[in-house]
Write an enzyme that holds these catalytic residues in place. Structure first.
Site: not given
Ligand code: NAP
Length: 433
Positions: A16, A47, A129, A132, A136, A187, A205, A307
């Site tokens: 994201v 990280r 937003e 959930v 959407i 994936g 949600k 996504g």
């Molecule tokens: P992700 O791909 O795992 O990315 C997480 C990011 O946060 C990475 O860049 C990671 O760093 C960084 N991070 C994690 N812990 C950290 C820490 N302690 N200190 C500094 N940086 C840290 O996750 P994502 O899929 O983007 O999802 C992010 C959030 O959006 C979550 O809450 C998820 O539930 C929500 N969300 C995601 C989606 C989706 O489709 N993916 C949809 C709706 C909501 P590194 O890159 O260095 O590891």
């Protein structure tokens, strides 16, 4: 003359976060025109700061707390994931009067009260937003567009992974384990799929949806939850024979107890959905939410529930709102919790059941099984027998009854000599079967 820039801290550069940064950077001029002031990314917390992360290296930091605390940061976008670390960071931002945009449903479903209180105290915005159903728009319609109406029910498919698995099982006839493995390869499922397949993600949600729909604080612990890991290819076959399919539903509704008390229910479970129901045709990784409001009637929201780019779209919509509030003054909507409705236990909810059991193939079985239902005032709608001999299976579909009566019936069926085992128990949603 250019207005003073609004400083943004982005916490997270994963699926994201990287899309949030990309779109913000590529469309900087549009954002400025829409807001009235330019947005400037002050830093991005990750990280791993080493290697090519596709963003200017000087923006990267592995110290999100320091970034959040910087004086030139006005708005914090939290897209890290997890609970404890983002909780501290979001609280610290709100306490400093910085608005927060978060996509983190797990955090909100657990700590919505604490975060909303902090936002209220410092007069900051807290927007979510993206938490959930990804792209959407459903949070803002419930909180703002429907603020003048009375919402009675919100029911939806809010988890793409489980919807992908159930749709694929329905289409191919493959079993659960095989389809989960395929979802992982493509994936659509994470290495540890528990949060999705056991319904925790959908329950978070549901808690958020119930809170905003019914003006009541609801947490994930208030939500009744069952996942999809016990669904078999036989269940999907039987569903087809009943002109239904199986969907993992998040259901939030107002109910009136037999004693006339108004309560709310929030629950997540796989359910049989008639093929003519609008949620039955939501397939693959798509999400949809149906809202029933007193004056508006039925509304349906459909689209990509996850996504990077779709989720970033929702995050950025919130960011524009928060930035406009900073620029012009004013605030977005506060948490509305005045109704303080109690959450009804699952046993009080009226549901219909589908019970599939392997039975002895001998005379009198049907009467013995039917007696267990009638003892608890659970009225049977249809009974079908499939197969014979050792493979004899009885499928019973009931009328509406209290969930507790239905659970007791199932428990007693399991004790009967004529029942080899109860293979599957599912609830039914929607119209009659
Ligand atoms: P992700 O791909 O795992 O990315 C997480 C990011 O946060 C990475 O860049 C990671 O760093 C960084 N991070 C994690 N812990 C950290 C820490 N302690 N200190 C500094 N940086 C840290 O996750 P994502 O899929 O983007 O999802 C992010 C959030 O959006 C979550 O809450 C998820 O539930 C929500 N969300 C995601 C989606 C989706 O489709 N993916 C949809 C709706 C909501 P590194 O890159 O260095 O590891």
């Amino acid at each position: 003359m250019t207005s003073k820039p609004i400083g943004v801290a982005v916490l997270g550069l994963g699926n994201v976060g990287s899309e949030v940064v990309r779109i913000l950077t590529e469309n900087a001029e549009d954002f400025e025109a829409r807001i009235g002031a330019p947005l400037e990314i002050r830093g991005i917390a990750v990280r791993r700061v080493d290697g090519d992360r596709g963003v200017p290296t000087e923006l990267l930091t592995d110290d999100p707390a320091e970034l959040v605390g910087r004086d030139d940061v006005d708005i914090v976008v939290e897209v890290l994931g997890g609970i404890d670390i983002p909780r501290k960071l979001v609280l610290s931002a709100l306490e400093k009067g910085k608005s927060v945009i978060t996509a983190n449903k797990a955090l909100l479903a657990e700590y919505t009260g604490e975060l909303a209180d902090a936002a209220e105290k410092s007069r900051a915005d807290l927007y979510f937003e993206a938490a959930v159903a990804g792209a959407i728009p459903v949070v803002r319609p419930l909180m703002q567009s429907l603020a003048g109406d009375r919402v009675n029910k919100v029911a939806g498919i809010v988890n793409g992974t489980t919807n992908f698995i159930l749709s694929a099982m329905d289409e191919t006839g493959a079993d659960y384990a095989e389809t989960l493995a395929e979802a992982g390869r493509l994936g659509y499922a994470e290495a540890d799929p528990t949060a999705d397949v056991e319904g925790y993600d959908a329950a978070s949600k549901a808690a958020i949806l119930a809170s905003i729909a019914f003006h009541t604080r609801v947490t994930a612990g208030d939500v009744y939850r069952e996942g999809i890991s016990k669904i078999t290819s036989d269940d999907l076959e039987t569903a087809k024979s009943l002109d239904c399919t199986i969907k993992l539903l998040a259901i939030c509704e107002r109910i009136v107890t037999p004693k006339g008390k108004e309560r709310i229910s929030a629950r997540v479970y796989p359910a049989l959905v008639p093929l003519n129901h609008p949620l039955a045709s939501v397939n693959g990784a798509f999400n949809a939410v149906v809202v029933e409001a007193e004056a508006a009637g039925r509304l349906m929201f459909y689209g990509q529930g996850a996504g990077g780019a779709p989720t970033a779209s929702a995050v950025l919509g919130d960011l524009v709102m928060a930035a406009r509030n900073k620029f012009y003054g004013g605030r977005g909507p506060l948490e509305s919790k005045y109704a303080k409705l109690e959450v009804a236990p699952m046993g009080d909810i009226l549901t219909r059941y589908y019970v599939s059991m392997q039975v002895a193939d001998k005379p009198g079985v049907l009467a013995t099984v039917a007696a267990e239902f009638s003892k608890r005032d659970v009225s049977i709608s249809t009974v079908r027998q499939h197969g014979s001999g050792d493979g004899a299976r009885l499928v019973v579909v009931t009328h509406l009854a209290a969930d507790s009566a239905l659970s007791e019936t199932v428990a007693s069926l399991e004790q009967l000599d004529v029942v080899v085992h109860v293979a599957s128990v599912l609830r039914l949603e929607g119209t009659t079967v």
